[in-house]
Design a protein around this motif. Structure first.
Motif, PDB file in Angstrom:
ATOM      1  N   UNK A  39      19.878 -20.283 -42.302  1.00  0.00           N
ATOM      2  CA  UNK A  39      19.157 -21.382 -41.289  1.00  0.00           C
ATOM      3  C   UNK A  39      19.650 -22.983 -42.103  1.00  0.00           C
ATOM      4  N   UNK A  40      19.705 -23.088 -42.884  1.00  0.00           N
ATOM      5  CA  UNK A  40      20.236 -24.398 -43.529  1.00  0.00           C
ATOM      6  C   UNK A  40      21.762 -24.262 -43.046  1.00  0.00           C
ATOM      7  N   UNK A  41      22.570 -23.586 -43.008  1.00  0.00           N
ATOM      8  CA  UNK A  41      23.971 -23.616 -42.344  1.00  0.00           C
ATOM      9  C   UNK A  41      23.949 -23.924 -40.879  1.00  0.00           C
ATOM     10  N   UNK A  42      23.187 -23.048 -40.312  1.00  0.00           N
ATOM     11  CA  UNK A  42      22.841 -23.346 -38.629  1.00  0.00           C
ATOM     12  C   UNK A  42      22.575 -24.651 -38.345  1.00  0.00           C
ATOM     13  N   UNK A  43      21.802 -25.116 -39.210  1.00  0.00           N
ATOM     14  CA  UNK A  43      21.138 -26.597 -38.734  1.00  0.00           C
ATOM     15  C   UNK A  43      21.954 -27.532 -39.490  1.00  0.00           C
ATOM     16  N   UNK A  44      22.930 -27.314 -40.124  1.00  0.00           N
ATOM     17  CA  UNK A  44      23.996 -28.191 -40.762  1.00  0.00           C
ATOM     18  C   UNK A  44      23.421 -28.991 -41.961  1.00  0.00           C
ATOM     19  N   UNK A  45      22.244 -28.464 -42.770  1.00  0.00           N
ATOM     20  CA  UNK A  45      21.625 -29.392 -43.856  1.00  0.00           C
ATOM     21  C   UNK A  45      21.817 -28.589 -45.261  1.00  0.00           C
ATOM     22  N   UNK A  46      21.369 -29.248 -46.144  1.00  0.00           N
ATOM     23  CA  UNK A  46      21.337 -28.685 -47.365  1.00  0.00           C
ATOM     24  C   UNK A  46      22.860 -28.453 -48.153  1.00  0.00           C
ATOM     25  N   UNK A  47      22.957 -27.852 -49.142  1.00  0.00           N
ATOM     26  CA  UNK A  47      24.068 -27.870 -49.880  1.00  0.00           C
ATOM     27  C   UNK A  47      25.486 -27.158 -49.047  1.00  0.00           C
ATOM     28  N   UNK A  48      25.096 -26.508 -47.918  1.00  0.00           N
ATOM     29  CA  UNK A  48      26.048 -25.665 -47.371  1.00  0.00           C
ATOM     30  C   UNK A  48      26.517 -26.517 -46.160  1.00  0.00           C
ATOM     31  N   UNK A  49      25.979 -27.859 -45.785  1.00  0.00           N
ATOM     32  CA  UNK A  49      26.295 -28.623 -44.768  1.00  0.00           C
ATOM     33  C   UNK A  49      27.880 -28.897 -44.625  1.00  0.00           C
ATOM     34  N   UNK A  50      28.596 -28.845 -45.793  1.00  0.00           N
ATOM     35  CA  UNK A  50      29.795 -29.114 -45.995  1.00  0.00           C
ATOM     36  C   UNK A  50      30.801 -28.186 -45.158  1.00  0.00           C
TER      37      UNK A  50
END
Length: 59
Positions: A39-50
């Motif tokens: 979910x964090x990747x899909x939303x573009x937030x958190x440490x995986x946003x790069x």
């Protein structure tokens, strides 16, 4: 002798049930962590946003 065998059998049943429930609990925590990360990747937030849009298209 039969009472001792019965007591050991009952103790083994409880131990086996506890291990199964413990494994289930930790597996559910792992699944929840993966879902949270996805979910964090899909939303573009958190440490995986790069990873950006290229990562989202593969999911």
């Amino acid at each position: 002798m039969r009472r001792l065998s019965f007591a050991i059998t009952v103790a083994a049943m409880f131990t086996g049930c506890y291990k199964f429930r413990g494994r289930s609990y930790f597996l559910q925590q792992t699944v929840d962590a993966f879902e949270e990360e996805a979910n964090a990747v899909r939303l573009g937030i958190g440490p995986c946003s790069e990873y950006g849009p290229a990562w989202r298209t593969r999911c």
